[in-house]
Design an enzyme around this catalytic site. Sequence first.
Site, mmCIF file in Angstrom:
data_model
loop_
_atom_site.group_PDB
_atom_site.id
_atom_site.type_symbol
_atom_site.label_atom_id
_atom_site.label_comp_id
_atom_site.label_asym_id
_atom_site.label_seq_id
_atom_site.Cartn_x
_atom_site.Cartn_y
_atom_site.Cartn_z
ATOM 1 N N THR A 7 0.794 -1.229 0.000
ATOM 2 C CA THR A 7 0.000 0.000 0.000
ATOM 3 C C THR A 7 0.824 1.276 0.000
ATOM 4 O O THR A 7 0.600 2.194 -0.798
ATOM 5 C CB THR A 7 -0.953 0.007 1.220
ATOM 6 O OG1 THR A 7 -1.765 -1.163 1.183
ATOM 7 C CG2 THR A 7 -1.827 1.236 1.200
ATOM 8 N N GLN A 39 -5.439 -1.774 -2.888
ATOM 9 C CA GLN A 39 -5.177 -0.475 -2.280
ATOM 10 C C GLN A 39 -4.399 0.384 -3.279
ATOM 11 O O GLN A 39 -3.475 -0.102 -3.938
ATOM 12 C CB GLN A 39 -4.372 -0.640 -0.997
ATOM 13 C CG GLN A 39 -5.072 -1.444 0.094
ATOM 14 C CD GLN A 39 -4.759 -2.921 0.032
ATOM 15 O OE1 GLN A 39 -4.387 -3.449 -1.017
ATOM 16 N NE2 GLN A 39 -4.880 -3.597 1.158
ATOM 17 N N ASP A 50 -11.552 3.137 3.665
ATOM 18 C CA ASP A 50 -10.415 3.653 4.456
ATOM 19 C C ASP A 50 -9.659 4.724 3.683
ATOM 20 O O ASP A 50 -8.417 4.728 3.633
ATOM 21 C CB ASP A 50 -9.468 2.513 4.841
ATOM 22 C CG ASP A 50 -10.153 1.450 5.684
ATOM 23 O OD1 ASP A 50 -11.174 1.757 6.320
ATOM 24 O OD2 ASP A 50 -9.665 0.302 5.690
ATOM 25 N N ARG A 90 -12.707 3.819 11.549
ATOM 26 C CA ARG A 90 -12.377 2.441 11.928
ATOM 27 C C ARG A 90 -11.112 2.452 12.785
ATOM 28 O O ARG A 90 -10.207 3.253 12.578
ATOM 29 C CB ARG A 90 -12.153 1.576 10.690
ATOM 30 C CG ARG A 90 -13.373 1.472 9.789
ATOM 31 C CD ARG A 90 -13.467 0.113 9.144
ATOM 32 N NE ARG A 90 -12.387 -0.178 8.230
ATOM 33 C CZ ARG A 90 -11.998 -1.420 7.911
ATOM 34 N NH1 ARG A 90 -12.584 -2.469 8.462
ATOM 35 N NH2 ARG A 90 -11.012 -1.611 7.051
#
EC number: 3.1.1.11
Length: 268
Positions: free
Chosen positions: A47, A82, A126, A182
Amino acid sequence: MIDCSEKVEVPATKPYITFQGAGRDVTVIEWHDRACDPGPDGAQLRTYRTASVTVLANHFSARNISFKNTAPAPLPGMEGWQAAAFRISGDKAFFTGCGFYGHQDTLCDDAGRHYFKDCYIEGSIDFIFGNGRSMYKDCEIHSTATRFGSIAAQFRTSREEKTGFAFVNCRVTGSGPIYVGRAMSQYSRIVYSYTYFDDIVAHGGWDDWDHKNEKNKTAFFGVYKCWGPGAAAVSGTSWARELDYDTAHPFLAKSFVNGRHWIANSDA
């Protein structure tokens, strides 16, 4: 439109760099890497190495410019998709009038103190994440989630760490259902104040990531005077705190990022 298709890195040895655009709808830097793509060494990028623009230097600023990752949107649960548009790992970074466009993991707010003013941040899963100590002021946070999504995933690892994400006077728009935050790590810290929410917030509002380690007892998820058709759901879980003014106050001013020392009053 001024469209620059290349991957850019500002190394730690180059502080005090400014990226100045002609408007976030006019000047765009974009690339298309995903976490599962091979890097120069043949290994998967993962990522943090996918960002179209990576800034490792301190005292970076960006004005009226957009950063984009054009990789296709993943469905929830897909692995290796991602795709960051921007990674900021330097300290004392300032952004105004900027756009951040992607899907999963759009903005890697990795480390350091950062201030985002009048910015537009778009994604699905996210799409603001990391362990930065950051304030988002007067920003639009736009969800492109279809089946399910989430806005912020924060990575504070102890009560002593001063990191966290503070959203002040923002607008949360787009599609849902989404979690607003989160618990990426045990002591994740995210606070929304004076923020408008479209009717896109998932039941419960927040997610403790993996439902292990009782993160709902150690994470700090706060709400202060938010509004809009989705605001009630933001307070929908017992461990998201409705803050009073005294508790919310540290998250309302640029002092959250020690901004008095490095952000001009005209920029705050």
